[in-house]
Design an enzyme around this catalytic site. Sequence first.
Site, PDB file in Angstrom:
ATOM      1  N   ASN A 132     131.600 -43.635  46.413  1.00  8.39           N
ATOM      2  CA  ASN A 132     130.671 -42.680  45.797  1.00  8.39           C
ATOM      3  C   ASN A 132     130.737 -41.321  46.487  1.00  8.39           C
ATOM      4  O   ASN A 132     130.776 -40.271  45.831  1.00  8.39           O
ATOM      5  CB  ASN A 132     129.241 -43.209  45.877  1.00  8.39           C
ATOM      6  CG  ASN A 132     129.018 -44.461  45.050  1.00  8.39           C
ATOM      7  OD1 ASN A 132     129.846 -44.834  44.222  1.00  8.39           O
ATOM      8  ND2 ASN A 132     127.905 -45.123  45.304  1.00  8.39           N
ATOM      9  N   ASP A 160     123.973 -41.070  48.322  1.00  9.04           N
ATOM     10  CA  ASP A 160     125.386 -40.785  48.580  1.00  9.04           C
ATOM     11  C   ASP A 160     125.722 -39.354  48.164  1.00  9.04           C
ATOM     12  O   ASP A 160     126.424 -38.632  48.878  1.00  9.04           O
ATOM     13  CB  ASP A 160     126.276 -41.762  47.819  1.00  9.04           C
ATOM     14  CG  ASP A 160     126.027 -43.208  48.219  1.00  9.04           C
ATOM     15  OD1 ASP A 160     125.649 -43.440  49.376  1.00  9.04           O
ATOM     16  OD2 ASP A 160     126.213 -44.090  47.359  1.00  9.04           O
ATOM     17  N   GLY A 181     111.839 -35.361  49.416  1.00 11.91           N
ATOM     18  CA  GLY A 181     112.825 -34.432  49.958  1.00 11.91           C
ATOM     19  C   GLY A 181     113.479 -34.922  51.229  1.00 11.91           C
ATOM     20  O   GLY A 181     113.715 -36.116  51.412  1.00 11.91           O
ATOM     21  N   THR A 194     120.593 -45.120  42.281  1.00 11.72           N
ATOM     22  CA  THR A 194     121.604 -45.864  43.027  1.00 11.72           C
ATOM     23  C   THR A 194     122.453 -44.976  43.931  1.00 11.72           C
ATOM     24  O   THR A 194     122.618 -45.265  45.112  1.00 11.72           O
ATOM     25  CB  THR A 194     122.528 -46.632  42.067  1.00 11.72           C
ATOM     26  OG1 THR A 194     121.740 -47.515  41.263  1.00 11.72           O
ATOM     27  CG2 THR A 194     123.551 -47.445  42.845  1.00 11.72           C
ATOM     28  N   ASN A 217     133.226 -50.696  45.778  1.00 13.70           N
ATOM     29  CA  ASN A 217     132.589 -51.833  45.104  1.00 13.70           C
ATOM     30  C   ASN A 217     132.671 -51.677  43.603  1.00 13.70           C
ATOM     31  O   ASN A 217     132.830 -50.566  43.086  1.00 13.70           O
ATOM     32  CB  ASN A 217     131.093 -51.926  45.465  1.00 13.70           C
ATOM     33  CG  ASN A 217     130.849 -52.347  46.899  1.00 13.70           C
ATOM     34  OD1 ASN A 217     131.675 -53.005  47.518  1.00 13.70           O
ATOM     35  ND2 ASN A 217     129.697 -51.951  47.426  1.00 13.70           N
ATOM     36  N   GLY A 226     131.105 -45.548  50.188  1.00 15.70           N
ATOM     37  CA  GLY A 226     132.231 -44.700  50.568  1.00 15.70           C
ATOM     38  C   GLY A 226     132.896 -44.075  49.362  1.00 15.70           C
ATOM     39  O   GLY A 226     133.142 -42.859  49.312  1.00 15.70           O
ATOM     40  N   THR A 267     116.058 -38.504  54.867  1.00 11.23           N
ATOM     41  CA  THR A 267     115.617 -38.351  53.491  1.00 11.23           C
ATOM     42  C   THR A 267     114.335 -39.136  53.261  1.00 11.23           C
ATOM     43  O   THR A 267     114.121 -40.194  53.854  1.00 11.23           O
ATOM     44  CB  THR A 267     116.705 -38.813  52.504  1.00 11.23           C
ATOM     45  OG1 THR A 267     117.019 -40.194  52.746  1.00 11.23           O
ATOM     46  CG2 THR A 267     117.968 -37.969  52.667  1.00 11.23           C
ATOM     47  N   GLY A 295     124.042 -45.318  36.483  1.00 13.37           N
ATOM     48  CA  GLY A 295     125.277 -45.673  37.163  1.00 13.37           C
ATOM     49  C   GLY A 295     125.433 -44.915  38.460  1.00 13.37           C
ATOM     50  O   GLY A 295     124.749 -43.928  38.724  1.00 13.37           O
TER      51      GLY A 295
END
Length: 292
Positions: free
Chosen positions: A54, A238, A210, A234, A22, A52, A205, A273
């Site tokens: 990331n 990931d 944690g 963000t 993206n 993906g 998560t 970011g």
Amino acid sequence: MTSGTGRRSAAELDVVVVGSVNLDLVARLERLPSPGETLTSRGVTRHPGGKGANQALACARLGATVRLVGAVGSDPLADEALALLRSEGVDLAAVTSVEDAPTGTAMIQVDDHGDTTIVIDTGANGFVTTDDLAADLVLTVLEVPDEAVAAAMAAPGFTVLNAAPARAVDEAVLRTVDLLSVNDDEHAILGRTADLDALAAVVVTHGASGATLYRRGREVASAEPPVVDAVDGTAAGDAFTAALALSLVEGLPDDEALTRACAVGALTATRAGAQPALPTLDELHAFLEAHA
């Protein structure tokens, strides 16, 4: 496949990520708006993203050799979305350009606490197809079609499904997964249609609290991240998933792998970011030393 079969370094590992690409459009706000409310942002920035992509870049920055299987549109956004992956050596030969859809985009709002809301336009990610997926580690996400998810989880190697954004997944596919990575909400959604306690491993998560790792429904490890000043959450999930997957395949014990993954997620949240925030291995080592 399970962890603990002998120690390896990330540099020895081949990783395939079947996932989304993206371009993120990020608005910074003092606080997130309520339904029906209009707020003025402090500005909008553009960053490469996609769960993906990331995770592919996160694995590469932590030292692995990475190939991304994905799709972008044949539009000007594609090069921008792939820029960091390309410059940092991720193999993009299996990223196809499609004519029937634009490059995926994400509209992201980030407040002063680093909390986010995210709306995704799937675009070309809905056209992801798979090829040879043999690797030491295969990761996928739910921003690509079900057929691509099933193919990734049936591949040789240690398979990881980051089940986001949450939707029902065929239980037969889930049972092929070596590690399911979900947050609390995603865990609840998937648990309505599948017996998650029957899976080989599930990590849940809990944001700043944690994460907990389960094997066949039994808790085997828990960890809390270092306390940080969050700027943007963000890509923190990931980064966490990529780091945990790599750590387990490297052969780290469950508790050590989970602690390391929490640190990677926390460090990522301290920077703005998605892909620009992902840490390198050297940055992770420095962060761990500073918080020892």
